[in-house]
Design a protein around this motif. Structure first.
Motif, short mmCIF file in Angstrom:
data_model
loop_
_atom_site.label_atom_id
_atom_site.label_comp_id
_atom_site.label_asym_id
_atom_site.label_seq_id
_atom_site.Cartn_x
_atom_site.Cartn_y
_atom_site.Cartn_z
N ARG A 114 104.84 47.72 46.64
CA ARG A 114 104.24 48.77 45.68
C ARG A 114 104.10 50.19 46.15
O ARG A 114 103.60 51.17 45.43
N LEU A 185 96.49 38.24 29.29
CA LEU A 185 96.95 37.29 28.41
C LEU A 185 98.10 37.83 27.57
O LEU A 185 97.68 39.09 27.26
N ILE A 186 98.96 37.22 27.21
CA ILE A 186 100.07 37.89 26.10
C ILE A 186 100.29 36.82 24.93
O ILE A 186 99.94 35.53 24.99
N THR A 187 100.51 37.46 23.79
CA THR A 187 100.84 36.59 22.54
C THR A 187 102.16 36.68 22.10
O THR A 187 102.98 37.70 22.15
N GLU A 189 102.88 36.97 19.01
CA GLU A 189 103.15 37.96 18.18
C GLU A 189 103.09 39.50 18.83
O GLU A 189 103.89 40.31 18.10
N GLY A 190 102.32 39.53 19.61
CA GLY A 190 102.44 40.91 20.54
C GLY A 190 103.77 41.12 21.25
O GLY A 190 104.21 42.34 21.37
N ILE A 191 104.44 40.15 21.77
CA ILE A 191 105.53 40.39 22.53
C ILE A 191 107.01 39.86 21.76
O ILE A 191 108.08 40.28 22.16
N HIS A 196 105.80 45.77 16.44
CA HIS A 196 105.20 46.74 17.39
C HIS A 196 105.75 46.15 18.78
O HIS A 196 106.04 46.95 19.59
N ASN A 200 106.09 47.11 22.73
CA ASN A 200 105.13 46.37 23.87
C ASN A 200 106.33 45.82 24.80
O ASN A 200 105.82 45.51 26.02
N VAL B 25 97.24 51.43 13.19
CA VAL B 25 96.84 50.53 14.05
C VAL B 25 98.16 49.73 14.67
O VAL B 25 99.15 49.59 14.09
N ILE B 26 97.85 49.40 16.04
CA ILE B 26 99.04 48.92 16.65
C ILE B 26 98.68 47.52 17.12
O ILE B 26 97.74 47.45 17.87
N THR B 27 99.62 46.36 17.05
CA THR B 27 99.50 45.28 17.81
C THR B 27 99.88 45.25 19.18
O THR B 27 101.12 45.54 19.23
N LEU B 28 99.21 45.12 20.10
CA LEU B 28 99.44 45.11 21.37
C LEU B 28 100.14 43.90 22.01
O LEU B 28 99.72 42.82 21.41
N ALA B 29 100.84 43.64 23.08
CA ALA B 29 101.34 42.55 23.69
C ALA B 29 100.23 41.42 23.88
O ALA B 29 100.57 40.35 23.74
N ASN B 30 98.90 41.79 23.91
CA ASN B 30 97.93 40.58 24.11
C ASN B 30 97.30 40.26 22.58
O ASN B 30 96.51 39.48 22.50
N GLY B 31 97.96 40.89 21.61
CA GLY B 31 97.76 40.46 20.21
C GLY B 31 96.43 41.27 19.74
O GLY B 31 96.05 41.10 18.60
N ARG B 33 94.33 44.74 18.45
CA ARG B 33 94.58 45.68 17.57
C ARG B 33 94.07 46.90 18.29
O ARG B 33 92.98 47.32 18.59
N GLY B 120 98.96 48.44 31.89
CA GLY B 120 99.92 47.23 31.69
C GLY B 120 99.93 46.82 30.29
O GLY B 120 100.76 45.76 30.09
N LEU B 121 99.50 47.39 29.14
CA LEU B 121 99.78 47.12 27.97
C LEU B 121 100.30 48.10 27.15
O LEU B 121 100.52 47.95 25.66
N ARG B 122 101.19 48.98 27.75
CA ARG B 122 101.56 50.36 27.36
C ARG B 122 100.85 51.06 26.22
O ARG B 122 101.38 51.54 25.19
N HIS B 126 102.12 54.10 23.90
CA HIS B 126 101.93 54.18 22.18
C HIS B 126 101.01 55.56 22.16
O HIS B 126 101.32 56.03 20.80
N GLY B 195 103.29 51.59 14.37
CA GLY B 195 102.00 51.45 13.99
C GLY B 195 101.91 51.38 12.35
O GLY B 195 102.90 51.58 11.63
N ARG B 229 98.36 47.98 37.18
CA ARG B 229 99.81 48.01 37.17
C ARG B 229 100.65 49.32 37.66
O ARG B 229 100.15 50.56 37.23
#
Lengths: 395, 229
Positions: A114, A185-187, A189-191, A196, A200, B25-31, B33, B120-122, B126, B195, B229
């Motif tokens: 890193r 954690l990721i979902t 839906e999110g990826i 969106h 992501n 509103v944006i849904t992120l990778a972790n679900g 909002r 790490g969630l962008r 966004h 969004g 990250r």
């Protein structure tokens, strides 16, 4: 040849360890393994590292580690075998003990990636590709993985949903592992499902996306090996027996393979390990596979014989590889979430299996009654692969 | 402190009217909002609480970004910066990032800073996209001048948007600006700007009610900790 046992295991949390040098990290992991085993001296040290000479401009790292942790005058060797360096170092340590030449051996693996940009880290790993027919044309490991994935999808029906399920599963497990780099954690839906997700989880090397790849990490791990017949005098730990290992190679360039989706070295290494351990794939209770990219978890699970070709992805969707499933794979979070400091990975897999087989992990990530574990450490793009079968011994 | 409004009229730069940024509103990778909305000037003191710990984080150039952002927000709060705006990103009210920028003139925007607290969630990606969206689509500008102070910023903005290099010195230290044109923006929009609008009232109310700021240690850990990250 003598039977070999793992009597100590240590690891430091993977992540971005700005404050530590490469040798610092190796030393911390080594001291943890020594403490765990309850020994203070070893006969020999094998250190796995791929990039010290390139990224840190430091060579002779095994000599530096021996001095740092006060293990002089132990023999010391550096093992560089690309991303399979860790597995190779453990294998060399096992051979040294099995042969009767050494009784106590420390194997440590570490990498510090890193402190350079992601581009440079990717370029550094790409130095394992062919210097005339691959590297000059800009190939990278993500690029290779992308092409491999496309072919594997076409041939075996792997879908993006299957890959996403692996990413979610391994990040769920990583979130429970204090040694894992990624604890988020990721979902689905999110990826994948949400519109969106285009931001992501952007394409990385089509059809692979951001969350299909392991992070670039710093980290180190270590184990202590000894002859099985000396375990009782040396440690109070439950010994973990190295029941078998295998190692095989394949063509340097992907283009020379008859079928680029056939990971022959994975199959051969696994067969050797199972034969030497007199164990069948169905007898394995927990596996650590080299999921540098999500597709590799599926491909390796099929090539080693856990599932038939074309069935690995379906097994993932059916939850068979989750904790509590038929065969939990990458309960540590795998490379995907624990991280992939390349020299450390093969050792970290063995450390994780050791903890699993000693039944000492927290309930939420312990595979119940695990007695046999398996690992694949995948070097190059499958051109040098090391496999282990480990078994729980008697105290 | 008493304010001499007569003198203030001299000290304050003239302000041009700005169209509001409609929240999304944006849904992120972790679900979760992420609500992106325009910050109000009176919320600046709260924002400064979140920026303060970054002044001492050298990692990824957070210190220079934080120091400049702190001054810019203060400049906006005290009416010492012209035509500035700030967009904030909140998850369940908690501040996870912010971006600021200003209208250099009617046609040209001057992008200032992007600060991601949750990494790490962008979130940064966004928010930067929202900033460009505001300049081009709502303020109706033709171009935005941009520089990056960190390699991460360079990768995110200059490369992902394919920005045009120029020899126009940017307000942030005089480095040559990169330019986002309307054409480049709309070319990049499908893969970089997302969004949903309108924001469900419940989510918007939660975001507007209060900007919740994590404590300084938590912010430092999120940005510069082992798992950063």
């Amino acid at each position: 040849m003598r039977d070999v046992a793992i009597i100590g295991a240590g690891m430091i949390p993977f992540g971005r360890r700005d404050q530590d040098t490469l040798v610092d990290m190796l030393a911390y992991a080594s001291l943890k393994a020594l403490d765990d085993a309850g020994v203070s001296a070893v006969d020999a040290v094998y250190v796995a590292n791929m990039g010290g000479g390139i990224l840190q401009r430091q060579t002779a790292i095994a000599s530096a580690l021996v001095d740092r942790v006060g293990l002089l005058p132990a023999a010391a060797d550096l093992v560089e075998n690309g991303p399979a360096s860790g597995g190779s170092a453990v294998k060399n340590g096992v051979l040294a003990v099995a042969s009767g030449y050494y009784d106590l051996v420390l194997v440590a693996g570490g990498e510090k990636m890193r402190e350079v940009t992601g581009w440079k880290a990717t370029d550094f790993v790409a130095t394992l590709t062919h210097p005339e027919t691959e590297y000059p044309y800009g190939i990278t490991l993500p690029g290779m993985a992308g092409m491999f994935t496309r072919l594997y999808m076409e041939k075996y029906g792997v879908t993006r949903e299957m890959l996403v399920e692996i990413a979610i599963k391994n990040q769920q497990m990583g979130a429970l592992n204090p040694y894992a780099h990624v604890e988020m954690l990721i979902t689905k839906e999110g990826i994948l499902d949400s519109p969106h997700s285009v931001v992501n989880n952007p394409p990385m090397a089509d059809p692979l996306h951001l969350y299909d790849a392991c992070p670039v990490s710093d980290g180190a791990a270590a184990v202590i090996l000894c002859p099985l017949d000396r375990v009782k005098e040396l440690t109070h730990n439950v010994p973990v027996i190295v029941a078998g290992f295998g190692q095989a190679t394949d063509t340097h360039t992907l283009a020379e393979r008859d079928d680029p989706t056939d990971l022959k070295a994975v199959t051969l290494a696994a067969q050797q390990a199972f034969e030497r351990a007199q164990t069948k794939p169905a007898e394995i209770n927990v596996a650590e596979l080299h999921d540098a990219f999500t597709i590799l978890e599926i491909a390796e699970s099929e090539h080693v014989g856990f599932f038939k070709k074309g069935e690995g992805g379906k097994a993932v969707l059916a939850g068979k590889t989750k904790l509590g499933g038929q065969l939990p794979i990458n309960v540590s979070g795998g490379l995907k979430a624990r991280g992939h400091p390349v020299g450390a990975t093969g050792v970290a897999q063995v450390v994780e299996l050791t903890w699993q087989l000693r039944h000492e992990l927290p309930k939420e990530r312990q595979v119940k009654n695990a007695r046999a574990g398996f690992s694949i450490n995948f070097g190059g793009f499958g051109n040098n692969v090391v496999a282990f079968v480990l078994k729980r011994g008697e105290k | 402190m008493a304010v001499d409004m007569e003198l203030e009229a001299v000290l304050r730069p003239p302000e041009a009217p700005q169209a509001p940024y409609p929240p999304k509103v944006i849904t992120l990778a972790n679900g979760k909002r992420l609500v992106v909305r325009e910050a109000r000037r009176e919320e600046v003191p709260t924002l400064l609480e979140a920026v303060h710990p970054t002044l001492f984080i050298h990692k990824d150039y957070y210190d220079i970004v934080g120091a400049r952002l702190y001054a810019e927000l203060l400049g906006w709060y005290t009416h010492r910066t012209q035509n500035e705006f700030c967009l904030v990103g909140q998850i369940e009210g908690l501040l996870v990032g912010m971006v600021n920028s200003r209208m250099y003139n009617a046609k040209t925007g001057m992008s200032l800073h992007t600060l991601a607290i949750d990494r790490g969630l962008r979130v940064g990606a966004h928010l930067f996209a929202a900033k460009m969206e505001h300049h081009i689509e709502y303020l109706g500008q033709d171009e935005v001048l941009i520089v990056a102070e960190s390699p991460i910023g360079f990768r995110r903005w200059m490369i992902e948007y394919g920005l045009e290099p120029t020899d126009i010195p940017h307000e942030l230290g005089g480095a040559p600006s990169y330019r986002l044109t309307r054409e480049l923006y709309f070319k990049s929009k499908p893969r970089l700007v997302v969004g949903d609008r309108p924001v469900p009232q419940e989510l918007l109310d939660e975001a507007l009610r209060e900007i919740v700021v994590a404590d300084e240690d938590a912010i430092r850990e999120k940005i510069a900790g082992l798992k950063g990250r």
